[in-house]
Design a protein around this motif. Structure first.
Motif, PDB file in Angstrom:
ATOM      1  N   ASP A 123     -67.319  37.134  49.099  1.00 24.30           N
ATOM      2  CA  ASP A 123     -67.068  36.847  47.689  1.00 24.30           C
ATOM      3  C   ASP A 123     -66.581  35.400  47.567  1.00 24.30           C
ATOM      4  O   ASP A 123     -65.583  35.025  48.185  1.00 24.30           O
ATOM      5  CB  ASP A 123     -66.008  37.817  47.166  1.00 24.30           C
ATOM      6  N   LEU A 124     -67.270  34.584  46.781  1.00 25.40           N
ATOM      7  CA  LEU A 124     -66.932  33.167  46.653  1.00 25.40           C
ATOM      8  C   LEU A 124     -66.200  32.842  45.350  1.00 25.40           C
ATOM      9  O   LEU A 124     -65.996  31.667  45.041  1.00 25.40           O
ATOM     10  CB  LEU A 124     -68.208  32.325  46.747  1.00 25.40           C
ATOM     11  N   THR A 125     -65.781  33.860  44.601  1.00 27.71           N
ATOM     12  CA  THR A 125     -65.131  33.572  43.320  1.00 27.71           C
ATOM     13  C   THR A 125     -63.819  32.821  43.516  1.00 27.71           C
ATOM     14  O   THR A 125     -63.476  31.945  42.711  1.00 27.71           O
ATOM     15  CB  THR A 125     -64.870  34.868  42.540  1.00 27.71           C
ATOM     16  N   GLY A 126     -63.072  33.144  44.558  1.00 28.32           N
ATOM     17  CA  GLY A 126     -61.806  32.452  44.798  1.00 28.32           C
ATOM     18  C   GLY A 126     -61.995  30.970  45.026  1.00 28.32           C
ATOM     19  O   GLY A 126     -61.245  30.135  44.495  1.00 28.32           O
ATOM     20  N   GLN A 127     -63.018  30.613  45.797  1.00 30.47           N
ATOM     21  CA  GLN A 127     -63.271  29.200  46.084  1.00 30.47           C
ATOM     22  C   GLN A 127     -63.655  28.438  44.816  1.00 30.47           C
ATOM     23  O   GLN A 127     -63.204  27.314  44.592  1.00 30.47           O
ATOM     24  CB  GLN A 127     -64.382  29.067  47.132  1.00 30.47           C
ATOM     25  N   LEU A 128     -64.496  29.048  43.960  1.00 34.49           N
ATOM     26  CA  LEU A 128     -64.891  28.349  42.738  1.00 34.49           C
ATOM     27  C   LEU A 128     -63.727  28.262  41.751  1.00 34.49           C
ATOM     28  O   LEU A 128     -63.571  27.252  41.061  1.00 34.49           O
ATOM     29  CB  LEU A 128     -66.099  29.039  42.082  1.00 34.49           C
ATOM     30  N   SER A 129     -62.906  29.288  41.701  1.00 38.64           N
ATOM     31  CA  SER A 129     -61.734  29.242  40.820  1.00 38.64           C
ATOM     32  C   SER A 129     -60.771  28.146  41.268  1.00 38.64           C
ATOM     33  O   SER A 129     -60.202  27.426  40.444  1.00 38.64           O
ATOM     34  CB  SER A 129     -61.019  30.596  40.823  1.00 38.64           C
ATOM     35  N   LEU A 130     -60.591  28.022  42.575  1.00 44.11           N
ATOM     36  CA  LEU A 130     -59.704  26.996  43.116  1.00 44.11           C
ATOM     37  C   LEU A 130     -60.188  25.602  42.752  1.00 44.11           C
ATOM     38  O   LEU A 130     -59.396  24.678  42.579  1.00 44.11           O
ATOM     39  CB  LEU A 130     -59.611  27.151  44.633  1.00 44.11           C
ATOM     40  N   ASN A 131     -61.505  25.452  42.607  1.00 44.33           N
ATOM     41  CA  ASN A 131     -62.079  24.163  42.229  1.00 44.33           C
ATOM     42  C   ASN A 131     -62.255  24.006  40.720  1.00 44.33           C
ATOM     43  O   ASN A 131     -62.929  23.095  40.262  1.00 44.33           O
ATOM     44  CB  ASN A 131     -63.422  23.970  42.936  1.00 44.33           C
ATOM     45  N   GLU A 132     -61.661  24.927  39.971  1.00 40.28           N
ATOM     46  CA  GLU A 132     -61.617  24.860  38.507  1.00 40.28           C
ATOM     47  C   GLU A 132     -63.012  24.809  37.886  1.00 40.28           C
ATOM     48  O   GLU A 132     -63.271  24.084  36.923  1.00 40.28           O
ATOM     49  CB  GLU A 132     -60.782  23.656  38.053  1.00 40.28           C
ATOM     50  N   CYS A 133     -63.914  25.602  38.427  1.00 41.77           N
ATOM     51  CA  CYS A 133     -65.271  25.673  37.888  1.00 41.77           C
ATOM     52  C   CYS A 133     -65.308  26.630  36.700  1.00 41.77           C
ATOM     53  O   CYS A 133     -64.662  27.683  36.725  1.00 41.77           O
ATOM     54  CB  CYS A 133     -66.241  26.155  38.970  1.00 41.77           C
ATOM     55  N   ASP A 134     -66.077  26.272  35.681  1.00 40.28           N
ATOM     56  CA  ASP A 134     -66.241  27.174  34.546  1.00 40.28           C
ATOM     57  C   ASP A 134     -67.658  27.746  34.485  1.00 40.28           C
ATOM     58  O   ASP A 134     -67.912  28.719  33.779  1.00 40.28           O
ATOM     59  CB  ASP A 134     -65.889  26.481  33.225  1.00 40.28           C
ATOM     60  N   GLU A 135     -68.585  27.134  35.246  1.00 36.90           N
ATOM     61  CA  GLU A 135     -69.966  27.605  35.296  1.00 36.90           C
ATOM     62  C   GLU A 135     -70.489  27.449  36.717  1.00 36.90           C
ATOM     63  O   GLU A 135     -69.879  26.769  37.550  1.00 36.90           O
ATOM     64  CB  GLU A 135     -70.845  26.815  34.325  1.00 36.90           C
ATOM     65  N   CYS A 136     -71.625  28.056  36.987  1.00 35.92           N
ATOM     66  CA  CYS A 136     -72.189  27.963  38.331  1.00 35.92           C
ATOM     67  C   CYS A 136     -73.675  28.273  38.289  1.00 35.92           C
ATOM     68  O   CYS A 136     -74.202  28.759  37.281  1.00 35.92           O
ATOM     69  CB  CYS A 136     -71.482  28.918  39.294  1.00 35.92           C
TER      70      CYS A 136
END
Length: 326
Positions: free
Chosen positions: A62-75
């Motif tokens: 699950d990569l949601t933690g990594q994207l949240s840590l990088n303050e991403c709003d879209e992907c």
């Protein structure tokens, strides 16, 4: 400019798919790649292996933690590989990201040099797929920042493979001679020589010979000198963070002396945005010295998804106090 300074805008699948290999440092196969965006600009890229089949999706990280840590709003979620497992992995990842508040803008599968959209059935995304071009405006921008794509992970690992036996033997002799010479030097003189060596080799585009490789490799064994090198890398003023220098020294040092140089190489790669090479370097350091604290810390930060810019204070006395037991 390096990838910690570049702000790359992605305009469509061709921009994205020609850029991903450069961002990863190699051409992915049987992979799930999630590209995180903030304000429609590229923020981060993470890759994991696809599970063996669509029946084993529980093994998909699950990569949601990594994207949240990088303050991403879209992907954008991209899978490379066989249709069934790739599409199932895309849907699982996209669902996780959506539930975490990160909107998947597109879902793409790549196979045989073509891309297929799972979200669009208009003429712009034909069912037979669309050929991926060699380059795009975004990939050219990333290439100008100093990134390139190896053929595969094995080629990345080769960047840290031990040098030819004859060259390593010459460095081992130089190390022995340097250690003997150091016995006659006082601390201040040795420190001055070590700092000069770091500054000199950072400021040139050349690569050192055996005597200077030995001097640099031994100097980095001093935590203060290692941290000085790291602070110099953090200035961002050296092309590609002189990754060529740090990997060169790592390749030539004896196995039991590789950890400091490999850790600095990993740090330089991490700060530059090359997470794959950084991980290889940290693993190389820990293979040499399993308890090397800074390599442990940096590898954990990399795997957790901390952005390269968050490393700006690594190497300062305050943050490194806990690592002095190395």
């Amino acid at each position: 400019m390096n990838m910690t300074q570049a702000r790359i805008s992605i305009n469509g699948p061709n921009d994205l798919l020609t850029t991903i290999p450069l961002l990863l440092g190699f051409r992915p196969e049987h992979s799930l790649v999630v590209v995180g965006l903030a304000d429609r600009q590229l923020q981060c890229t993470f890759r994991v292996d696809l599970p063996g089949s669509a029946d084993h999706l529980e093994h998909l990280p699950d990569l949601t933690g990594q994207l949240s840590l990088n303050e991403c709003d879209e992907c954008v979620v991209v899978a490379y590989g066989e249709k069934e497992v790739a599409e199932a992995s895309i849907e699982r990842a996209a669902s996780r990201l959506f539930n975490a508040g990160i909107a998947p803008l597109d879902r793409l599968r790549v196979a045989d040099g073509r891309w297929f959209s799972l979200t669009c059935d208009k003429p712009c995304c034909p069912p037979e797929g669309t050929p991926i071009p060699e380059t795009s405006p975004a990939s050219c921008e990333v290439a100008l920042a100093g990134c390139y794509a190896a053929a595969d992970r094995a080629e990345v690992a080769e960047l840290l493979a031990p040098a030819a036996p004859g060259r390593r033997a010459a460095v081992e002799r130089a190390v022995a001679a340097a250690l003997a010479a150091e016995a006659d030097l006082d601390w201040a003189t040795q420190r001055s020589q070590d700092l000069h060596a770091i500054d000199h080799w950072l400021s040139t585009t050349a690569l050192p010979g055996p005597d200077d490789i030995a001097s640099i490799g031994l100097a980095l064994g001093d935590l203060d000198i290692r941290d000085y090198a790291i602070r110099r890398i953090c200035t961002g003023q050296f092309e590609s963070n002189r990754l060529d220098l740090w990997t060169w020294v790592t390749r030539h040092m004896a196995d039991d002396l590789r950890a400091p140089a490999a850790t600095v190489a990993g740090f330089a790669a991490y700060r530059f945005g090359n997470g794959v090479l950084a991980l290889e370097a940290f693993n190389t350091a820990l293979k040499s010295s399993p308890n090397y604290r800074l390599a442990q810390m940096l590898r954990a930060a990399l795997q957790a998804g901390y952005p390269p810019a968050s490393l700006a204070n690594i190497g300062t006395a305050e943050l490194e106090a806990a690592g002095r037991e190395e």
